[in-house]
Scaffold this motif. Structure first.
Motif, PDB file in Angstrom:
ATOM      1  N   GLU A 143      66.240  31.115  38.922  1.00  0.00           N
ATOM      2  CA  GLU A 143      65.470  30.561  37.809  1.00  0.00           C
ATOM      3  C   GLU A 143      64.518  29.532  38.395  1.00  0.00           C
ATOM      4  OE1 GLU A 143      65.519  31.353  34.573  1.00  0.00           O
ATOM      5  OE2 GLU A 143      67.100  32.841  34.843  1.00  0.00           O
ATOM      6  N   ALA A 144      63.246  29.680  38.099  1.00  0.00           N
ATOM      7  CA  ALA A 144      62.250  28.736  38.611  1.00  0.00           C
ATOM      8  C   ALA A 144      61.238  28.463  37.517  1.00  0.00           C
ATOM      9  CB  ALA A 144      61.581  29.300  39.847  1.00  0.00           C
ATOM     10  N   PRO A 145      61.502  27.434  36.689  1.00  0.00           N
ATOM     11  CA  PRO A 145      60.544  27.107  35.637  1.00  0.00           C
ATOM     12  C   PRO A 145      59.189  26.717  36.245  1.00  0.00           C
ATOM     13  CG  PRO A 145      62.522  25.707  35.499  1.00  0.00           C
ATOM     14  CD  PRO A 145      62.622  26.536  36.727  1.00  0.00           C
ATOM     15  N   GLY A 146      58.154  27.249  35.690  1.00  0.00           N
ATOM     16  CA  GLY A 146      56.799  26.945  36.162  1.00  0.00           C
ATOM     17  C   GLY A 146      56.313  27.883  37.257  1.00  0.00           C
ATOM     18  N   ALA A 175      61.325  34.062  42.161  1.00  0.00           N
ATOM     19  CA  ALA A 175      61.509  33.631  40.775  1.00  0.00           C
ATOM     20  C   ALA A 175      61.847  34.834  39.896  1.00  0.00           C
ATOM     21  CB  ALA A 175      60.257  32.950  40.268  1.00  0.00           C
ATOM     22  N   LYS A 176      62.811  34.606  38.963  1.00  0.00           N
ATOM     23  CA  LYS A 176      63.160  35.649  38.013  1.00  0.00           C
ATOM     24  C   LYS A 176      62.043  35.823  37.006  1.00  0.00           C
ATOM     25  CE  LYS A 176      68.175  35.269  37.944  1.00  0.00           C
ATOM     26  NZ  LYS A 176      69.349  34.967  37.109  1.00  0.00           N
ATOM     27  N   GLU A 177      62.063  36.969  36.363  1.00  0.00           N
ATOM     28  CA  GLU A 177      61.043  37.235  35.343  1.00  0.00           C
ATOM     29  C   GLU A 177      61.381  36.588  34.053  1.00  0.00           C
ATOM     30  OE1 GLU A 177      59.566  41.180  35.051  1.00  0.00           O
ATOM     31  OE2 GLU A 177      60.016  41.600  37.122  1.00  0.00           O
TER      32      GLU A 177
END
Length: 177
Positions: A143-146, A175-177
């Motif tokens: 998980e990678a917000p931004g 990063a996940k979708e």
């Protein structure tokens, strides 16, 4: 009718005249044979010399290729010797603070990377770039917000390219979708 030409044959030939003509023709043919045999010997010698020269060139080329193969890494290894010496000196230090040790290791690494770059090695450090399966090996999705989906968010192990050929892919987290 009678011919007044003194060179014209009268129908009867003398056996001696014919024998002389045949004899001179035989002598001319013998001389021609001797000339051709001499030419043949000369050509044979030339062919043998050329064959020997080609064989010598083949041997020299084989020796040169073997020498090049044996000493191909000489330049690189010669450049690496100061790095090796620096690491040895660093290991000989008794005590000392962590900051100075860290600084010495950083300088050694910088020196090593400079030598690698001079020899065609380029690091693949793709943080923030889209995943490229030809150069990156995704080992996890996080998980990678931004961050855009399928972009590299961290590098677990850098990859390397040697003269435009992938030597080792970078191990990355995307990063996940």
């Amino acid at each position: 009718m009678q011919s007044n030409d003194p060179t014209a044959s009268s129908g009867t030939q003398t056996p001696g005249g014919q024998g002389e003509a045949v004899g001179s023709e035989v002598e001319a043919l013998k001389a021609r044979i001797a000339e051709l045999e001499a030419s043949n010997v000369e050509l044979r010698d030339t062919v043998l010399r050329e064959k020997a020269e080609i064989e010598n060139q083949r041997r020299r080329l084989h020796r040169d290729v073997e020498q090049a193969r044996r000493f191909a890494n000489e330049k690189l290894l010669n450049e690496l010797l100061p790095v090796y010496d620096g690491l040895e000196r660093g290991l000989q230090v008794e005590g000392g603070d962590v900051a100075s040790m860290r600084e010495g290791i950083a300088l050694t690494l910088k020196s090593l990377l400079k030598i690698a770059e001079n020899n065609g090695l380029v690091q693949v450090d793709p943080v923030g770039q889209p995943l490229d399966p030809d150069k990156h090996h995704a080992v996890s999705m996080v998980e990678a917000p931004g961050a855009a989906p399928n972009t590299v968010v961290s590098v677990l192990q850098k990859g390397y390219v040697l003269n435009d050929r992938l030597l080792r892919p970078a191990l990355v987290a995307v990063a996940k979708e």
